[in-house]
Design a protein around this motif. Structure first.
Motif, PDB file in Angstrom:
ATOM      1  N   PHE A  46      33.422  42.690   6.934  1.00 54.49           N
ATOM      2  CA  PHE A  46      31.918  42.279   7.791  1.00 54.49           C
ATOM      3  C   PHE A  46      31.707  40.989   8.267  1.00 54.49           C
ATOM      4  O   PHE A  46      30.700  40.415   8.916  1.00 54.49           O
ATOM      5  CB  PHE A  46      30.450  42.830   6.956  1.00 54.49           C
ATOM      6  N   GLY A  47      32.668  40.032   7.653  1.00 51.09           N
ATOM      7  CA  GLY A  47      32.333  38.620   8.179  1.00 51.09           C
ATOM      8  C   GLY A  47      32.863  38.350   9.583  1.00 51.09           C
ATOM      9  O   GLY A  47      33.467  39.226  10.277  1.00 51.09           O
ATOM     10  N   THR A  48      32.427  37.427  10.072  1.00 51.82           N
ATOM     11  CA  THR A  48      32.533  37.139  11.666  1.00 51.82           C
ATOM     12  C   THR A  48      33.599  36.076  11.756  1.00 51.82           C
ATOM     13  O   THR A  48      33.805  35.040  11.153  1.00 51.82           O
ATOM     14  CB  THR A  48      31.186  36.781  12.464  1.00 51.82           C
ATOM     15  N   SER A  49      34.390  36.070  12.802  1.00 53.54           N
ATOM     16  CA  SER A  49      35.401  35.249  13.156  1.00 53.54           C
ATOM     17  C   SER A  49      35.004  33.754  13.197  1.00 53.54           C
ATOM     18  O   SER A  49      33.802  33.451  13.802  1.00 53.54           O
ATOM     19  CB  SER A  49      36.142  35.763  14.411  1.00 53.54           C
ATOM     20  N   LYS A  53      22.956  40.250  13.780  1.00 50.66           N
ATOM     21  CA  LYS A  53      23.939  39.404  12.991  1.00 50.66           C
ATOM     22  C   LYS A  53      24.229  38.138  13.825  1.00 50.66           C
ATOM     23  O   LYS A  53      25.095  38.602  14.678  1.00 50.66           O
ATOM     24  CB  LYS A  53      25.117  40.213  12.468  1.00 50.66           C
ATOM     25  N   ILE A  54      23.912  37.009  13.706  1.00 51.10           N
ATOM     26  CA  ILE A  54      24.623  35.772  14.220  1.00 51.10           C
ATOM     27  C   ILE A  54      25.986  35.572  13.496  1.00 51.10           C
ATOM     28  O   ILE A  54      26.807  35.299  14.267  1.00 51.10           O
ATOM     29  CB  ILE A  54      23.460  34.549  14.024  1.00 51.10           C
ATOM     30  N   TRP A  55      26.147  35.370  12.277  1.00 48.87           N
ATOM     31  CA  TRP A  55      27.407  35.245  11.754  1.00 48.87           C
ATOM     32  C   TRP A  55      27.150  35.818  10.165  1.00 48.87           C
ATOM     33  O   TRP A  55      26.189  36.095   9.613  1.00 48.87           O
ATOM     34  CB  TRP A  55      27.849  33.759  11.474  1.00 48.87           C
ATOM     35  N   ALA A  56      28.200  35.870   9.412  1.00 52.96           N
ATOM     36  CA  ALA A  56      28.639  36.295   8.128  1.00 52.96           C
ATOM     37  C   ALA A  56      29.909  35.803   7.550  1.00 52.96           C
ATOM     38  O   ALA A  56      30.800  36.116   8.193  1.00 52.96           O
ATOM     39  CB  ALA A  56      28.414  37.910   8.230  1.00 52.96           C
ATOM     40  N   THR A  57      29.687  35.202   6.343  1.00 54.77           N
ATOM     41  CA  THR A  57      30.984  34.903   5.788  1.00 54.77           C
ATOM     42  C   THR A  57      30.785  35.182   4.397  1.00 54.77           C
ATOM     43  O   THR A  57      29.882  35.262   3.255  1.00 54.77           O
ATOM     44  CB  THR A  57      31.056  33.373   5.917  1.00 54.77           C
ATOM     45  N   TYR A  58      32.031  35.710   3.766  1.00 55.86           N
ATOM     46  CA  TYR A  58      32.353  35.851   2.324  1.00 55.86           C
ATOM     47  C   TYR A  58      32.200  34.642   1.538  1.00 55.86           C
ATOM     48  O   TYR A  58      32.450  33.517   2.105  1.00 55.86           O
ATOM     49  CB  TYR A  58      33.680  36.751   1.964  1.00 55.86           C
ATOM     50  N   ILE A  59      31.864  34.585   0.349  1.00 57.45           N
ATOM     51  CA  ILE A  59      31.632  33.394  -0.280  1.00 57.45           C
ATOM     52  C   ILE A  59      32.525  33.538  -1.796  1.00 57.45           C
ATOM     53  O   ILE A  59      31.881  32.665  -2.405  1.00 57.45           O
ATOM     54  CB  ILE A  59      30.120  33.184  -0.504  1.00 57.45           C
ATOM     55  N   SER A  60      33.377  34.409  -1.875  1.00 57.87           N
ATOM     56  CA  SER A  60      34.335  34.245  -2.808  1.00 57.87           C
ATOM     57  C   SER A  60      33.698  34.387  -4.440  1.00 57.87           C
ATOM     58  O   SER A  60      34.169  34.037  -5.272  1.00 57.87           O
ATOM     59  CB  SER A  60      35.034  33.006  -2.937  1.00 57.87           C
ATOM     60  N   LYS A  80      35.228  32.227   5.621  1.00 59.54           N
ATOM     61  CA  LYS A  80      35.866  33.015   5.267  1.00 59.54           C
ATOM     62  C   LYS A  80      35.565  34.575   5.631  1.00 59.54           C
ATOM     63  O   LYS A  80      34.557  35.425   5.174  1.00 59.54           O
ATOM     64  CB  LYS A  80      35.675  33.199   3.356  1.00 59.54           C
ATOM     65  N   PRO A  81      36.072  34.960   6.709  1.00 53.01           N
ATOM     66  CA  PRO A  81      35.658  36.278   7.426  1.00 53.01           C
ATOM     67  C   PRO A  81      36.044  37.401   6.791  1.00 53.01           C
ATOM     68  O   PRO A  81      35.488  38.419   7.048  1.00 53.01           O
ATOM     69  CB  PRO A  81      36.244  36.112   8.903  1.00 53.01           C
ATOM     70  N   ASN A  82      36.884  37.528   5.826  1.00 51.34           N
ATOM     71  CA  ASN A  82      37.661  38.380   5.307  1.00 51.34           C
ATOM     72  C   ASN A  82      37.410  38.650   3.743  1.00 51.34           C
ATOM     73  O   ASN A  82      37.506  37.682   2.938  1.00 51.34           O
ATOM     74  CB  ASN A  82      39.006  38.698   5.497  1.00 51.34           C
ATOM     75  N   LYS A  83      37.176  39.681   3.194  1.00 51.95           N
ATOM     76  CA  LYS A  83      36.911  39.940   1.655  1.00 51.95           C
ATOM     77  C   LYS A  83      38.169  40.012   0.944  1.00 51.95           C
ATOM     78  O   LYS A  83      39.319  40.629   1.479  1.00 51.95           O
ATOM     79  CB  LYS A  83      36.200  41.384   1.685  1.00 51.95           C
ATOM     80  N   VAL A  97      24.866  36.076   4.965  1.00 48.03           N
ATOM     81  CA  VAL A  97      24.666  36.501   6.512  1.00 48.03           C
ATOM     82  C   VAL A  97      23.466  35.943   6.963  1.00 48.03           C
ATOM     83  O   VAL A  97      22.360  35.437   6.463  1.00 48.03           O
ATOM     84  CB  VAL A  97      24.208  38.160   6.224  1.00 48.03           C
ATOM     85  N   LYS A  98      23.564  35.494   8.479  1.00 46.21           N
ATOM     86  CA  LYS A  98      22.564  34.846   9.263  1.00 46.21           C
ATOM     87  C   LYS A  98      22.157  35.849  10.065  1.00 46.21           C
ATOM     88  O   LYS A  98      22.929  36.555  11.090  1.00 46.21           O
ATOM     89  CB  LYS A  98      23.045  33.679   9.833  1.00 46.21           C
ATOM     90  N   LEU A  99      20.914  36.223  10.318  1.00 42.70           N
ATOM     91  CA  LEU A  99      20.437  37.517  11.186  1.00 42.70           C
ATOM     92  C   LEU A  99      19.219  36.512  11.990  1.00 42.70           C
ATOM     93  O   LEU A  99      18.649  35.706  11.658  1.00 42.70           O
ATOM     94  CB  LEU A  99      19.689  38.515  10.249  1.00 42.70           C
ATOM     95  N   SER A 100      19.412  37.111  13.180  1.00 40.32           N
ATOM     96  CA  SER A 100      18.158  36.438  14.164  1.00 40.32           C
ATOM     97  C   SER A 100      16.727  37.131  14.072  1.00 40.32           C
ATOM     98  O   SER A 100      16.857  38.023  12.953  1.00 40.32           O
ATOM     99  CB  SER A 100      18.571  37.058  15.624  1.00 40.32           C
ATOM    100  N   PRO A 101      15.748  36.647  14.284  1.00 35.46           N
ATOM    101  CA  PRO A 101      14.489  37.153  13.913  1.00 35.46           C
ATOM    102  C   PRO A 101      14.303  38.820  14.437  1.00 35.46           C
ATOM    103  O   PRO A 101      13.459  39.537  13.790  1.00 35.46           O
ATOM    104  CB  PRO A 101      13.388  36.376  14.938  1.00 35.46           C
ATOM    105  N   THR A 102      15.255  39.155  15.419  1.00 38.34           N
ATOM    106  CA  THR A 102      15.188  40.559  15.651  1.00 38.34           C
ATOM    107  C   THR A 102      16.333  41.373  14.823  1.00 38.34           C
ATOM    108  O   THR A 102      16.708  42.427  15.400  1.00 38.34           O
ATOM    109  CB  THR A 102      15.526  40.803  17.007  1.00 38.34           C
ATOM    110  N   PHE A 103      16.988  40.885  13.608  1.00 34.32           N
ATOM    111  CA  PHE A 103      17.858  41.233  12.860  1.00 34.32           C
ATOM    112  C   PHE A 103      19.294  41.455  13.389  1.00 34.32           C
ATOM    113  O   PHE A 103      20.066  42.435  13.063  1.00 34.32           O
ATOM    114  CB  PHE A 103      17.452  42.882  12.469  1.00 34.32           C
TER     115      PHE A 103
END
Length: 94
Positions: free
Chosen positions: A51-54, A78-85, A58-61, A70-76
């Motif tokens: 579910f990570g973004t390019s 998804k702006i970006w998401a990164t795995y954090i190991s 780290k876009p891949n689990k 995960v960063k979401l806009s005020p309207t939910f």
């Protein structure tokens, strides 16, 4: 499917977020001055989708039960998401 209620900054009902991406969102939530939402999530146990973004750290689990920031806009949206190991047992937010 998870469903979350969004509150406005003054604490009143805003709208509902229905989680159709098969992520489990944790209740560690922070906001920036623009109203964007930062939270942690992880894949459901039966889902190996990345579910990570390019273009993120780290876009891949690569680790089972690995968390996403995960960063979401005020309207939910998804702006970006990164795995954090880290897995759930290692993840602590202060």
């Amino acid at each position: 499917m998870n469903t979350f209620i969004k509150l406005t900054p003054d604490g009143t009902y805003g709208n509902i977020l229905s989680n159709s991406d098969n992520l489990m969102y944790d209740f560690v939530i922070n906001f920036d001055n623009s109203g964007n939402i930062y939270t942690l999530a992880h894949n459901k146990s039966d889902d190996d989708t990345d579910f990570g973004t390019s273009g993120t750290y780290k876009p891949n689990k690569t680790v089972e039960a690995e968390y996403l920031l995960v960063k979401l806009s005020p309207t939910f949206e998804k702006i970006w998401a990164t795995y954090i190991s880290v897995s759930g047992s290692q993840c602590r937010v202060k």
